[in-house]
Motif scaffolding. Structure first.
Motif, PDB file in Angstrom:
ATOM      1  N   LYS A   1       2.576  14.554  -3.534  1.00 35.22           N
ATOM      2  CA  LYS A   1       1.746  14.116  -2.384  1.00 35.22           C
ATOM      3  C   LYS A   1       1.991  12.639  -2.058  1.00 35.22           C
ATOM      4  O   LYS A   1       1.924  12.228  -0.908  1.00 35.22           O
ATOM      5  CB  LYS A   1       0.251  14.311  -2.704  1.00 35.22           C
ATOM      6  N   ILE A   2       2.261  11.848  -3.120  1.00 37.92           N
ATOM      7  CA  ILE A   2       2.409  10.394  -2.957  1.00 37.92           C
ATOM      8  C   ILE A   2       3.830   9.980  -2.577  1.00 37.92           C
ATOM      9  O   ILE A   2       4.034   9.104  -1.737  1.00 37.92           O
ATOM     10  CB  ILE A   2       1.983   9.663  -4.261  1.00 37.92           C
ATOM     11  N   SER A   3       4.836  10.615  -3.201  1.00 38.14           N
ATOM     12  CA  SER A   3       6.230  10.172  -3.055  1.00 38.14           C
ATOM     13  C   SER A   3       6.755  10.098  -1.618  1.00 38.14           C
ATOM     14  O   SER A   3       7.563   9.219  -1.318  1.00 38.14           O
ATOM     15  CB  SER A   3       7.155  11.042  -3.899  1.00 38.14           C
ATOM     16  N   PRO A   4       6.334  11.003  -0.685  1.00 37.53           N
ATOM     17  CA  PRO A   4       6.850  10.883   0.691  1.00 37.53           C
ATOM     18  C   PRO A   4       6.571   9.530   1.347  1.00 37.53           C
ATOM     19  O   PRO A   4       7.311   9.107   2.237  1.00 37.53           O
ATOM     20  CB  PRO A   4       6.122  12.008   1.439  1.00 37.53           C
ATOM     21  N   LEU A   5       5.528   8.828   0.862  1.00 37.49           N
ATOM     22  CA  LEU A   5       5.186   7.512   1.423  1.00 37.49           C
ATOM     23  C   LEU A   5       6.298   6.488   1.176  1.00 37.49           C
ATOM     24  O   LEU A   5       6.450   5.535   1.941  1.00 37.49           O
ATOM     25  CB  LEU A   5       3.875   7.002   0.812  1.00 37.49           C
ATOM     26  N   SER A   6       7.083   6.694   0.099  1.00 36.26           N
ATOM     27  CA  SER A   6       8.137   5.729  -0.241  1.00 36.26           C
ATOM     28  C   SER A   6       9.276   5.725   0.783  1.00 36.26           C
ATOM     29  O   SER A   6      10.022   4.754   0.886  1.00 36.26           O
ATOM     30  CB  SER A   6       8.692   6.020  -1.637  1.00 36.26           C
ATOM     31  N   LYS A   7       9.401   6.802   1.539  1.00 34.13           N
ATOM     32  CA  LYS A   7      10.466   6.880   2.551  1.00 34.13           C
ATOM     33  C   LYS A   7      10.336   5.772   3.591  1.00 34.13           C
ATOM     34  O   LYS A   7      11.324   5.300   4.139  1.00 34.13           O
ATOM     35  CB  LYS A   7      10.435   8.245   3.248  1.00 34.13           C
ATOM     36  N   HIS A   8       9.094   5.364   3.848  1.00 35.11           N
ATOM     37  CA  HIS A   8       8.849   4.311   4.839  1.00 35.11           C
ATOM     38  C   HIS A   8       9.158   2.910   4.280  1.00 35.11           C
ATOM     39  O   HIS A   8       9.166   1.932   5.023  1.00 35.11           O
ATOM     40  CB  HIS A   8       7.386   4.352   5.303  1.00 35.11           C
ATOM     41  N   LEU A   9       9.383   2.838   2.965  1.00 33.95           N
ATOM     42  CA  LEU A   9       9.611   1.540   2.312  1.00 33.95           C
ATOM     43  C   LEU A   9      11.074   1.319   1.933  1.00 33.95           C
ATOM     44  O   LEU A   9      11.433   0.271   1.413  1.00 33.95           O
ATOM     45  CB  LEU A   9       8.737   1.442   1.055  1.00 33.95           C
ATOM     46  N   LEU A  10      11.895   2.319   2.170  1.00 31.83           N
ATOM     47  CA  LEU A  10      13.321   2.220   1.846  1.00 31.83           C
ATOM     48  C   LEU A  10      14.177   2.232   3.107  1.00 31.83           C
ATOM     49  O   LEU A  10      13.891   2.992   4.036  1.00 31.83           O
ATOM     50  CB  LEU A  10      13.725   3.389   0.937  1.00 31.83           C
ATOM     51  N   PRO A  11      15.228   1.408   3.195  1.00 28.33           N
ATOM     52  CA  PRO A  11      15.630   0.398   2.204  1.00 28.33           C
ATOM     53  C   PRO A  11      14.659  -0.778   2.179  1.00 28.33           C
ATOM     54  O   PRO A  11      14.045  -1.104   3.199  1.00 28.33           O
ATOM     55  CB  PRO A  11      17.006  -0.035   2.701  1.00 28.33           C
ATOM     56  N   VAL A  12      14.534  -1.396   1.023  1.00 30.33           N
ATOM     57  CA  VAL A  12      13.600  -2.519   0.860  1.00 30.33           C
ATOM     58  C   VAL A  12      14.187  -3.779   1.477  1.00 30.33           C
ATOM     59  O   VAL A  12      15.193  -4.301   1.008  1.00 30.33           O
ATOM     60  CB  VAL A  12      13.286  -2.751  -0.633  1.00 30.33           C
ATOM     61  N   LYS A  13      13.549  -4.259   2.533  1.00 28.70           N
ATOM     62  CA  LYS A  13      14.045  -5.452   3.235  1.00 28.70           C
ATOM     63  C   LYS A  13      13.116  -6.657   3.086  1.00 28.70           C
ATOM     64  O   LYS A  13      13.475  -7.765   3.460  1.00 28.70           O
ATOM     65  CB  LYS A  13      14.241  -5.131   4.719  1.00 28.70           C
ATOM     66  N   SER A  14      11.915  -6.409   2.590  1.00 26.34           N
ATOM     67  CA  SER A  14      10.970  -7.518   2.458  1.00 26.34           C
ATOM     68  C   SER A  14      10.244  -7.461   1.120  1.00 26.34           C
ATOM     69  O   SER A  14      10.244  -6.429   0.444  1.00 26.34           O
ATOM     70  CB  SER A  14       9.937  -7.470   3.592  1.00 26.34           C
ATOM     71  N   ILE A  15       9.631  -8.579   0.764  1.00 30.64           N
ATOM     72  CA  ILE A  15       8.870  -8.679  -0.477  1.00 30.64           C
ATOM     73  C   ILE A  15       7.661  -7.745  -0.429  1.00 30.64           C
ATOM     74  O   ILE A  15       7.305  -7.109  -1.422  1.00 30.64           O
ATOM     75  CB  ILE A  15       8.451 -10.150  -0.722  1.00 30.64           C
ATOM     76  N   LYS A  16       7.054  -7.630   0.762  1.00 27.34           N
ATOM     77  CA  LYS A  16       5.892  -6.756   0.923  1.00 27.34           C
ATOM     78  C   LYS A  16       6.266  -5.298   0.668  1.00 27.34           C
ATOM     79  O   LYS A  16       5.536  -4.554   0.011  1.00 27.34           O
ATOM     80  CB  LYS A  16       5.299  -6.910   2.332  1.00 27.34           C
ATOM     81  N   GLN A  17       7.437  -4.893   1.163  1.00 30.31           N
ATOM     82  CA  GLN A  17       7.906  -3.526   0.933  1.00 30.31           C
ATOM     83  C   GLN A  17       8.128  -3.270  -0.562  1.00 30.31           C
ATOM     84  O   GLN A  17       7.773  -2.206  -1.072  1.00 30.31           O
ATOM     85  CB  GLN A  17       9.224  -3.281   1.690  1.00 30.31           C
ATOM     86  N   ALA A  18       8.692  -4.262  -1.254  1.00 30.31           N
ATOM     87  CA  ALA A  18       8.932  -4.148  -2.694  1.00 30.31           C
ATOM     88  C   ALA A  18       7.617  -4.003  -3.460  1.00 30.31           C
ATOM     89  O   ALA A  18       7.507  -3.202  -4.396  1.00 30.31           O
ATOM     90  CB  ALA A  18       9.698  -5.371  -3.204  1.00 30.31           C
ATOM     91  N   LEU A  19       6.607  -4.765  -3.020  1.00 28.07           N
ATOM     92  CA  LEU A  19       5.283  -4.724  -3.655  1.00 28.07           C
ATOM     93  C   LEU A  19       4.661  -3.334  -3.515  1.00 28.07           C
ATOM     94  O   LEU A  19       4.179  -2.746  -4.490  1.00 28.07           O
ATOM     95  CB  LEU A  19       4.375  -5.777  -3.019  1.00 28.07           C
ATOM     96  N   PHE A  20       4.692  -2.790  -2.302  1.00 23.58           N
ATOM     97  CA  PHE A  20       4.111  -1.468  -2.052  1.00 23.58           C
ATOM     98  C   PHE A  20       4.907  -0.358  -2.733  1.00 23.58           C
ATOM     99  O   PHE A  20       4.331   0.624  -3.207  1.00 23.58           O
ATOM    100  CB  PHE A  20       3.996  -1.202  -0.550  1.00 23.58           C
ATOM    101  N   LEU A  21       6.245  -0.532  -2.793  1.00 24.19           N
ATOM    102  CA  LEU A  21       7.079   0.459  -3.468  1.00 24.19           C
ATOM    103  C   LEU A  21       6.738   0.502  -4.966  1.00 24.19           C
ATOM    104  O   LEU A  21       6.628   1.575  -5.557  1.00 24.19           O
ATOM    105  CB  LEU A  21       8.560   0.132  -3.280  1.00 24.19           C
ATOM    106  N   GLY A  22       6.548  -0.677  -5.554  1.00 26.08           N
ATOM    107  CA  GLY A  22       6.146  -0.758  -6.964  1.00 26.08           C
ATOM    108  C   GLY A  22       4.795  -0.101  -7.196  1.00 26.08           C
ATOM    109  O   GLY A  22       4.603   0.616  -8.183  1.00 26.08           O
ATOM    110  N   ALA A  23       3.856  -0.336  -6.267  1.00 32.49           N
ATOM    111  CA  ALA A  23       2.519   0.256  -6.372  1.00 32.49           C
ATOM    112  C   ALA A  23       2.602   1.788  -6.342  1.00 32.49           C
ATOM    113  O   ALA A  23       1.893   2.475  -7.090  1.00 32.49           O
ATOM    114  CB  ALA A  23       1.629  -0.244  -5.250  1.00 32.49           C
TER     115      ALA A  23
END
Length: 231
Positions: free
Chosen positions: A116-138
């Motif tokens: 249920k959670i993993s599809p959200l990571s598609k919006h964060l890849l490729p990681v172009k910003s620090i904020k994206q990296a933070l949310f991807l880690g979360a």
């Protein structure tokens, strides 16, 4: 209840002992973050942001575990959570030693939530910003992982949100050396961690810790022993 330093130290050790497992789970994403930019400064900002996000999720899970542990203690006097914690530590040790993979069944249960959670990571890849990296880690902090579940099992026994949250925070800190090194030297580190003596040493520590908890519950506990001897 004040959280003992030895408990926080055991959380860090638990994270360190599962280094091989950590690289397997997070090594790929760390490597991706490391290669995402040629700018070394921004590269490390992204990696550190990812780690902060990941450990924040572990801490959040710890807070939830502490609340659940507190509620369950009101239901029964039998040390259910402590027993589960000891068994999980033994199972994780057996998994690291490659003697028995039973704990992977627990990961399969966790995959139901992860799906249920993993599809959200598609919006964060490729990681172009620090904020994206933070949310991807979360998000990655919720990845089904036997080592995390083992730590949560112990966090449950602390039975207060603050103590359980702190335990998971220090567990996350314990996983840092492996996950930070994964991007730079994952091949070398994997070869070293896959050596039998290293695996067996890590496994033995976890198994002994698990038996120590169970022994304390059922054989060395003064109140239980007193109950049997004096009555």
């Amino acid at each position: 209840m004040e959280l003992e330093q030895v408990t926080l130290l055991s959380a860090v050790i638990l994270g360190l002992m599962g280094a091989g497992h950590c690289i397997g789970m997070c090594g790929g994403i760390i490597s991706t973050l490391s290669m995402a930019t040629d700018d070394k400064q921004h590269k490390w900002f992204k990696v550190i942001s990812y780690q902060i996000g990941r450990i924040s999720s572990y801490t959040t899970l710890g807070l939830i575990a502490g609340w659940l542990g507190n509620q369950s203690q009101r239901v029964t006097d039998f040390p259910v959570l402590q027993t589960i914690s000891g068994v999980l530590l033994i199972l994780m040790g057996l998994y690291i030693s490659k003697a028995w993979n039973a704990i992977t069944y627990l990961e399969k249960v966790g995959k139901l939530l992860w799906n249920k959670i993993s599809p959200l990571s598609k919006h964060l890849l490729p990681v172009k910003s620090i904020k994206q990296a933070l949310f991807l880690g979360a998000l990655w902090g919720w990845l089904p992982c036997g080592l995390v579940y083992t730590s949560l099992g112990y966090a449950l026994t602390l039975a207060t949100p603050i103590n359980s949250g702190l335990f998971m925070l220090f567990f996350g800190i314990g996983t840092l050396p492996a996950t930070l090194a994964a991007g730079a030297a994952s091949v070398t580190l994997k070869i070293w961690l896959n050596k039998k003596p290293v695996q067996w040493a890590s496994a033995l520590v976890l198994i002994l810790f698990g038996f120590y908890i169970l022994y304390g519950l059922f054989f060395a506990d003064s109140t239980m022993a007193g109950h049997h001897h004096h009555h």
